[in-house]
Write a protein that holds these residues in place. Structure first.
Motif, PDB file in Angstrom:
ATOM      1  N   ILE A  79      -1.149  13.113  34.733  1.00 41.31           N
ATOM      2  CA  ILE A  79      -0.982  11.786  34.117  1.00 41.31           C
ATOM      3  C   ILE A  79      -0.158  11.868  32.817  1.00 41.31           C
ATOM      4  O   ILE A  79       0.640  10.982  32.526  1.00 41.31           O
ATOM      5  CB  ILE A  79      -2.345  11.073  33.912  1.00 41.31           C
ATOM      6  CG1 ILE A  79      -2.114   9.579  33.639  1.00 41.31           C
ATOM      7  CG2 ILE A  79      -3.188  11.720  32.812  1.00 41.31           C
ATOM      8  CD1 ILE A  79      -3.354   8.711  33.779  1.00 41.31           C
ATOM      9  N   GLY A  80      -0.330  12.944  32.056  1.00 40.74           N
ATOM     10  CA  GLY A  80       0.461  13.106  30.827  1.00 40.74           C
ATOM     11  C   GLY A  80       1.941  13.227  31.159  1.00 40.74           C
ATOM     12  O   GLY A  80       2.801  12.619  30.509  1.00 40.74           O
ATOM     13  N   ALA A  81       2.243  14.012  32.198  1.00 42.44           N
ATOM     14  CA  ALA A  81       3.640  14.182  32.625  1.00 42.44           C
ATOM     15  C   ALA A  81       4.195  12.851  33.125  1.00 42.44           C
ATOM     16  O   ALA A  81       5.367  12.524  32.888  1.00 42.44           O
ATOM     17  CB  ALA A  81       3.717  15.240  33.706  1.00 42.44           C
TER      18      ALA A  81
ATOM     19  N   VAL B 192       0.231   4.109  33.778  1.00 39.59           N
ATOM     20  CA  VAL B 192       0.719   4.523  32.454  1.00 39.59           C
ATOM     21  C   VAL B 192       1.750   3.499  32.005  1.00 39.59           C
ATOM     22  O   VAL B 192       2.600   3.082  32.787  1.00 39.59           O
ATOM     23  CB  VAL B 192       1.302   5.956  32.449  1.00 39.59           C
ATOM     24  CG1 VAL B 192       0.195   6.986  32.505  1.00 39.59           C
ATOM     25  CG2 VAL B 192       2.296   6.179  33.571  1.00 39.59           C
ATOM     26  N   ASP B 193       1.634   3.065  30.758  1.00 35.95           N
ATOM     27  CA  ASP B 193       2.438   1.951  30.257  1.00 35.95           C
ATOM     28  C   ASP B 193       2.974   2.245  28.868  1.00 35.95           C
ATOM     29  O   ASP B 193       2.329   2.952  28.089  1.00 35.95           O
ATOM     30  CB  ASP B 193       1.557   0.692  30.161  1.00 35.95           C
ATOM     31  CG  ASP B 193       0.936   0.312  31.479  1.00 35.95           C
ATOM     32  OD1 ASP B 193       1.565  -0.433  32.222  1.00 35.95           O
ATOM     33  OD2 ASP B 193      -0.176   0.802  31.770  1.00 35.95           O
TER      34      ASP B 193
ATOM     35  N   LYS C 257       7.214   0.425  39.084  1.00 36.60           N
ATOM     36  CA  LYS C 257       5.994   0.750  38.327  1.00 36.60           C
ATOM     37  C   LYS C 257       5.610   2.227  38.452  1.00 36.60           C
ATOM     38  O   LYS C 257       5.518   2.748  39.565  1.00 36.60           O
ATOM     39  CB  LYS C 257       4.849  -0.123  38.867  1.00 36.60           C
ATOM     40  CG  LYS C 257       3.516   0.125  38.204  1.00 36.60           C
ATOM     41  CD  LYS C 257       3.437  -0.581  36.866  1.00 36.60           C
ATOM     42  CE  LYS C 257       2.193  -0.208  36.098  1.00 36.60           C
ATOM     43  NZ  LYS C 257       2.423   0.812  35.065  1.00 36.60           N
ATOM     44  N   GLN C 258       5.346   2.857  37.336  1.00 36.59           N
ATOM     45  CA  GLN C 258       4.842   4.236  37.345  1.00 36.59           C
ATOM     46  C   GLN C 258       3.330   4.213  37.584  1.00 36.59           C
ATOM     47  O   GLN C 258       2.576   3.613  36.807  1.00 36.59           O
ATOM     48  CB  GLN C 258       5.137   4.919  36.010  1.00 36.59           C
ATOM     49  CG  GLN C 258       4.636   6.339  35.927  1.00 36.59           C
ATOM     50  CD  GLN C 258       5.419   7.299  36.814  1.00 36.59           C
ATOM     51  OE1 GLN C 258       6.617   7.470  36.651  1.00 36.59           O
ATOM     52  NE2 GLN C 258       4.744   7.916  37.775  1.00 36.59           N
ATOM     53  N   ILE C 259       2.928   4.871  38.655  1.00 39.52           N
ATOM     54  CA  ILE C 259       1.514   4.896  39.063  1.00 39.52           C
ATOM     55  C   ILE C 259       1.054   6.348  39.154  1.00 39.52           C
ATOM     56  O   ILE C 259       1.837   7.218  39.529  1.00 39.52           O
ATOM     57  CB  ILE C 259       1.370   4.243  40.477  1.00 39.52           C
ATOM     58  CG1 ILE C 259       1.749   2.751  40.457  1.00 39.52           C
ATOM     59  CG2 ILE C 259      -0.002   4.465  41.078  1.00 39.52           C
ATOM     60  CD1 ILE C 259       0.731   1.838  39.862  1.00 39.52           C
TER      61      ILE C 259
ATOM     62  N   GLN D 197       5.032  10.737  30.071  1.00 34.97           N
ATOM     63  CA  GLN D 197       6.249  11.240  29.435  1.00 34.97           C
ATOM     64  C   GLN D 197       7.483  10.834  30.254  1.00 34.97           C
ATOM     65  O   GLN D 197       8.487  10.365  29.712  1.00 34.97           O
ATOM     66  CB  GLN D 197       6.181  12.779  29.328  1.00 34.97           C
ATOM     67  CG  GLN D 197       7.447  13.389  28.743  1.00 34.97           C
ATOM     68  CD  GLN D 197       7.372  14.921  28.660  1.00 34.97           C
ATOM     69  OE1 GLN D 197       6.356  15.523  28.972  1.00 34.97           O
ATOM     70  NE2 GLN D 197       8.452  15.532  28.241  1.00 34.97           N
ATOM     71  N   SER D 198       7.381  11.004  31.561  1.00 36.87           N
ATOM     72  CA  SER D 198       8.498  10.679  32.436  1.00 36.87           C
ATOM     73  C   SER D 198       8.847   9.189  32.359  1.00 36.87           C
ATOM     74  O   SER D 198      10.027   8.817  32.233  1.00 36.87           O
ATOM     75  CB  SER D 198       8.134  11.077  33.868  1.00 36.87           C
ATOM     76  OG  SER D 198       9.058  10.549  34.768  1.00 36.87           O
TER      77      SER D 198
END
Ligand code: NDP
Length: 351
Positions: A325-327, A48-49, A340-342, A330-331
């Protein structure tokens, strides 16, 4: 075959704050058989980017990004394992990636849209191909090389905003590897600042949510700022640019503080800051990593080498489950990530 997928449920509106509920998990089906040229893949990791915020708008405001459509599956950077292949370049068990990976558990994709991965390059840590050994690492490295004018021996001070995020945490370390003698980060929590200094080799870090950024910068960069890797824009960047030296350089990587606003990109600086920029001949050219893909291969090898040698410390924040993945998005937009958010969708060993 029954699969799970995530679709765009609603748009936040151009100036709305995106929330997890803008996405919806649903069950769907895909064909049990694949055609010539196709590959059936099981999703392992999704990225998510920040740029995805534009894709939530009806009009992304940019010609290289397509909007996501309501009730249609979202997509972005992803990694998976080949379950079945009718494409000559891929065989069962291969690890593959794409910039347009659908947010679903299993997918049938055109083999021509996939790139094969070499897990040994990252000692098997496949998710790194979505971060430090992927587009994020490329953004940090090529941003500095193409726009930073870092030169070993020039005693330069670099400041990085969004410093504990995916790009920022790498940019500061790469700035140092390329020759900057002082690297200062700006991030949103004390924990992030402490990690930047103790783990990532930054000389100092400022929590922009506490105290006065301009005053702290002045103290921490007594010789002024020579290179500014800008991930955030807004007030933070105004404070940094105001303390930049003659003939210095902004790497205009991103402006996340402005993404929930209606604004042209790159957003113009306030008149008093623009005046300083002009008087001091500070460059602030638009940078888009996708314009430098001819340098992708050599740059990824460089990044992988640094990671293996321990010269580049990599952090990830991993959320488990496609349903989250939506959360996770948002986070990340709100600073919940370090590195990196994975999103981990399934394990390489399953299946
Ligand atoms: P990050 O991992 O840095 O995640 C986003 C971070 O932004 C959050 O963790 C948060 O950290 C920070 N943030 C959010 N809102 C604000 C705000 N209002 N003010 C200051 N900081 C904020 O994401 P990436 O590393 O993936 O992306 C970083 C930047 O790089 C983005 O602007 C993105 O658009 C850009 N980018 C540009 C590319 C290019 O080709 N030019 C390619 C890829 C990314 P904190 O806790 O510090 O607030």
């Amino acid at each position: 075959m029954i699969i799970q997928r995530v679709v765009l449920n609603s748009r936040p509106g151009k100036i709305g704050v995106p929330v997890a509920e803008n996405f919806r998990l649903e069950q769907s089906t895909i064909s049990d058989t694949i055609q010539e040229g196709q590959v059936c893949v099981r999703t392992l990791y999704l990225s998510v980017d920040p740029y995805m915020r534009c894709r939530m708008n009806e009009d992304t405001g940019s010609d290289y990004l397509q909007p996501w459509q309501l009730s249609e599956v979202a997509d972005g950077g992803g990694i998976g394992v080949v379950e079945e292949s009718k494409h000559k370049n891929f065989a069962k068990g291969d690890f593959v990636t794409s910039f347009n990976w659908p947010w679903q558990t299993v997918a049938i994709l055109d083999g021509g849209l996939l790139q094969k991965l070499v897990p040994q390059l990252v000692d098997g840590r496949l998710s790194f191909f979505l971060g430090a050994a992927g587009i994020t690492g490329l953004t940090a490295l090529l941003g500095i090389k193409e726009k930073g004018h870092v030169s070993a021996g020039a005693n330069q001070t670099m400041v990085v905003s969004g410093a504990a995020g995916a790009c920022g945490s790498l940019a500061g370390q790469i700035g140092r590897l390329e020759g900057c003698t002082r690297v200062v980060g700006i991030a949103g929590t004390d924990e992030k600042c402490s990690i930047l200094v103790s783990e990532m080799g930054f000389d100092a870090a400022i929590n922009y949510k506490k105290g006065n950024v301009a005053e702290q910068l002045c103290e921490l960069c007594p010789g002024g700022v020579d290179v500014y890797f800008d991930n955030v824009g807004g007030d933070i960047s105004d404070a940094v640019i105001s303390q930049m030296n003659q003939n210095s350089h902004v790497v205009l990587c991103g402006q996340i503080s402005q993404y929930n606003k209606e604004m042209s990109y790159p957003p113009p600086l306030p008149p008093e800051v623009e005046k300083i920029r002009k008087e001091r001949n500070i460059t602030r050219e638009r940078f888009l990593v996708l314009n430098y893909m001819d340098k992708q291969e050599a740059s990824i090898l460089q990044l992988c080498q640094w990671i293996k040698e321990g010269k580049l410390k990599v952090r990830e924040t991993v959320v488990e489950g496609l349903e989250n993945i939506g959360a996770a998005f948002q986070s990340m937009m709100n600073g919940g990530n370090i590195g990196k958010q994975i999103v981990s969708v399934s394990k390489a060993t399953e299946g």
